[in-house]
Design a protein around this motif. Structure first.
Motif, PDB file in Angstrom:
ATOM      1  N   LYS A   9      12.587  -8.422  45.818  1.00 43.19           N
ATOM      2  CA  LYS A   9      13.520  -8.083  44.753  1.00 43.19           C
ATOM      3  C   LYS A   9      13.075  -8.718  43.438  1.00 43.19           C
ATOM      4  N   GLN A  10      12.580  -9.946  43.502  1.00 45.00           N
ATOM      5  CA  GLN A  10      12.065 -10.602  42.301  1.00 45.00           C
ATOM      6  C   GLN A  10      10.850  -9.875  41.752  1.00 45.00           C
ATOM      7  N   LEU A  11       9.967  -9.420  42.647  1.00 42.86           N
ATOM      8  CA  LEU A  11       8.791  -8.679  42.195  1.00 42.86           C
ATOM      9  C   LEU A  11       9.178  -7.347  41.568  1.00 42.86           C
ATOM     10  N   TYR A  12      10.168  -6.684  42.156  1.00 45.56           N
ATOM     11  CA  TYR A  12      10.648  -5.430  41.560  1.00 45.56           C
ATOM     12  C   TYR A  12      11.120  -5.676  40.130  1.00 45.56           C
ATOM     13  N   ASN A  13      11.932  -6.707  39.955  1.00 42.26           N
ATOM     14  CA  ASN A  13      12.459  -7.015  38.623  1.00 42.26           C
ATOM     15  C   ASN A  13      11.346  -7.401  37.656  1.00 42.26           C
ATOM     16  N   LYS A  14      10.310  -8.032  38.198  1.00 40.99           N
ATOM     17  CA  LYS A  14       9.190  -8.422  37.339  1.00 40.99           C
ATOM     18  C   LYS A  14       8.380  -7.203  36.915  1.00 40.99           C
ATOM     19  N   ILE A  15       8.134  -6.285  37.862  1.00 38.19           N
ATOM     20  CA  ILE A  15       7.328  -5.101  37.539  1.00 38.19           C
ATOM     21  C   ILE A  15       8.086  -4.163  36.613  1.00 38.19           C
ATOM     22  N   TYR A  16       9.364  -3.884  36.943  1.00 40.13           N
ATOM     23  CA  TYR A  16      10.149  -2.963  36.119  1.00 40.13           C
ATOM     24  C   TYR A  16      11.024  -3.705  35.119  1.00 40.13           C
ATOM     25  N   GLY A  17      10.546  -4.789  34.629  1.00 42.66           N
ATOM     26  CA  GLY A  17      11.250  -5.544  33.603  1.00 42.66           C
ATOM     27  C   GLY A  17      10.277  -6.432  32.857  1.00 42.66           C
ATOM     28  N   GLY A  18       9.507  -7.208  33.641  1.00 45.33           N
ATOM     29  CA  GLY A  18       8.516  -8.084  33.031  1.00 45.33           C
ATOM     30  C   GLY A  18       7.299  -7.336  32.536  1.00 45.33           C
ATOM     31  N   TYR A  19       6.743  -6.458  33.399  1.00 43.09           N
ATOM     32  CA  TYR A  19       5.540  -5.711  33.020  1.00 43.09           C
ATOM     33  C   TYR A  19       5.872  -4.423  32.276  1.00 43.09           C
ATOM     34  N   ILE A  20       6.673  -3.570  32.874  1.00 41.25           N
ATOM     35  CA  ILE A  20       6.818  -2.193  32.397  1.00 41.25           C
ATOM     36  C   ILE A  20       8.088  -2.008  31.592  1.00 41.25           C
ATOM     37  N   ASP A  21       7.916  -1.532  30.369  1.00 40.94           N
ATOM     38  CA  ASP A  21       9.024  -1.062  29.546  1.00 40.94           C
ATOM     39  C   ASP A  21       8.893   0.454  29.487  1.00 40.94           C
ATOM     40  N   VAL A  22       9.719   1.159  30.242  1.00 41.94           N
ATOM     41  CA  VAL A  22       9.547   2.612  30.368  1.00 41.94           C
ATOM     42  C   VAL A  22       9.747   3.338  29.045  1.00 41.94           C
ATOM     43  N   SER A  23      10.309   2.666  28.056  1.00 41.98           N
ATOM     44  CA  SER A  23      10.577   3.312  26.767  1.00 41.98           C
ATOM     45  C   SER A  23       9.485   3.071  25.735  1.00 41.98           C
ATOM     46  N   SER A  24       8.515   2.189  26.039  1.00 40.85           N
ATOM     47  CA  SER A  24       7.555   1.816  25.003  1.00 40.85           C
ATOM     48  C   SER A  24       6.208   1.423  25.594  1.00 40.85           C
ATOM     49  N   THR A  25       5.176   2.211  25.279  1.00 41.50           N
ATOM     50  CA  THR A  25       3.815   1.867  25.688  1.00 41.50           C
ATOM     51  C   THR A  25       3.377   0.548  25.064  1.00 41.50           C
ATOM     52  N   GLU A  26       3.700   0.360  23.790  1.00 42.77           N
ATOM     53  CA  GLU A  26       3.279  -0.851  23.089  1.00 42.77           C
ATOM     54  C   GLU A  26       3.885  -2.100  23.722  1.00 42.77           C
ATOM     55  N   ASN A  27       5.172  -2.029  24.072  1.00 46.18           N
ATOM     56  CA  ASN A  27       5.804  -3.176  24.729  1.00 46.18           C
ATOM     57  C   ASN A  27       5.197  -3.433  26.101  1.00 46.18           C
ATOM     58  N   THR A  28       4.918  -2.358  26.836  1.00 36.85           N
ATOM     59  CA  THR A  28       4.306  -2.515  28.152  1.00 36.85           C
ATOM     60  C   THR A  28       2.963  -3.219  28.045  1.00 36.85           C
ATOM     61  N   VAL A  29       2.131  -2.793  27.099  1.00 35.41           N
ATOM     62  CA  VAL A  29       0.811  -3.412  26.932  1.00 35.41           C
ATOM     63  C   VAL A  29       0.948  -4.881  26.541  1.00 35.41           C
ATOM     64  N   SER A  30       1.878  -5.167  25.661  1.00 41.25           N
ATOM     65  CA  SER A  30       2.129  -6.562  25.277  1.00 41.25           C
ATOM     66  C   SER A  30       2.556  -7.396  26.485  1.00 41.25           C
ATOM     67  N   ASN A  31       3.392  -6.809  27.326  1.00 44.91           N
ATOM     68  CA  ASN A  31       3.844  -7.514  28.523  1.00 44.91           C
ATOM     69  C   ASN A  31       2.692  -7.785  29.483  1.00 44.91           C
ATOM     70  N   TYR A  32       1.800  -6.811  29.624  1.00 45.73           N
ATOM     71  CA  TYR A  32       0.646  -7.017  30.501  1.00 45.73           C
ATOM     72  C   TYR A  32      -0.225  -8.164  29.989  1.00 45.73           C
ATOM     73  N   THR A  33      -0.368  -8.274  28.676  1.00 47.62           N
ATOM     74  CA  THR A  33      -1.137  -9.384  28.123  1.00 47.62           C
ATOM     75  C   THR A  33      -0.462 -10.708  28.452  1.00 47.62           C
ATOM     76  N   THR A  34       0.846 -10.780  28.283  1.00 48.15           N
ATOM     77  CA  THR A  34       1.587 -12.005  28.566  1.00 48.15           C
ATOM     78  C   THR A  34       1.456 -12.420  30.027  1.00 48.15           C
ATOM     79  N   LEU A  35       1.479 -11.427  30.927  1.00 44.49           N
ATOM     80  CA  LEU A  35       1.487 -11.701  32.365  1.00 44.49           C
ATOM     81  C   LEU A  35       0.132 -11.480  33.031  1.00 44.49           C
TER      82      LEU A  35
END
Length: 232
Positions: A9-35
């Motif tokens: 459940k924690q990994l789900y929240n991390k992938i669909y919250g920490g990594y992936i922002d379904v509304s923004s490619t730019e935010n998703t890429v920024s998140n991947y850099t952070t993580l």
């Protein structure tokens, strides 16, 4: 809730919250850099076999051209390139990704001839020449918050005539609208004579798709569609 339930459940929240922002490619890429430093542990730990499937399928389709050139789209830390090398590919591999953090982890692996840090947008050519690659591959780039399906035409542009384009998307409730748009674009490109289907098939993307949030370990695997097309 068991320790395994809590973990997934924690990994789900991390992938669909920490990594992936379904509304923004730019935010998703920024998140991947952070993580970035967590990426391989998080994804491979979930049974992420898609890079291996993509690499082996592409090599099967190019047959005896194993000294030629590949382009790895949304290459991340180099998981697909690693699998290409493990499977015997000896030619050049170039890569492109918008995440500086992911590319910093890919560079020391010495898998790539050239790495480009750049976003990939519709109607904007990638910084690679036309008709340059016998194989174009993408494991994790096509999904919500990632690449727009309309960038597919540029994957065709950089591929040589007769070359192959092999890519994946995952599908579940989160991705259903995106997958529908992707399939429509794939069909449009085929109808326009730009490529033809070699084969499409389904494989496992993650061991769990987390659809049952009350008990994630009892969920069915998250599936991936693998698309294999040859440039006309």
């Amino acid at each position: 809730m068991s320790a395994d339930d809590q973990k997934y459940k924690q990994l789900y929240n991390k992938i669909y919250g920490g990594y992936i922002d379904v509304s923004s490619t730019e935010n998703t890429v920024s998140n991947y850099t952070t993580l970035a430093k967590d990426y391989e542990t998080d994804f491979v730990g979930l049974g992420y076999e898609t890079p291996r499937v993509i690499a082996q399928t592409a090599l099967e389709l190019i047959k005896d051209q194993k000294d030629s050139k590949f382009l790895d789209i949304a290459c991340g830390t180099g998981l697909v390139a690693q699998e290409l090398r493990k499977s015997g590919f000896k030619g050049a591999i170039d890569g492109i990704d918008g995440s500086a953090g992911m590319l910093e982890l890919a560079k020391p692996k010495n898998l790539y001839s050239e790495l480009k840090e750049a976003f990939i947008y519709p109607d904007v050519n990638m910084p690679f020449g036309s008709n340059a690659y016998v194989g174009v591959v993408c494991s994790g780039g096509f999904g919500p918050g990632h690449l727009d399906p309309k960038v597919l035409v540029d994957l065709i542009r950089v591929c040589v005539s007769g070359g192959v384009i092999v890519f994946a998307t995952r599908f579940n409730a989160v991705a259903s609208e995106y997958v529908s748009a992707l399939n429509k674009e794939i069909e449009r490109l085929e109808e326009n004579g730009l490529w033809k289907k070699e084969k499409n098939f389904t494989t496992t993307y993650f061991d769990y798709d987390f659809s049952n949030q009350q008990d994630p370990t009892k969920s069915e695997p998250l599936l991936a569609s693998i698309y294999c097309y040859r440039k006309m």
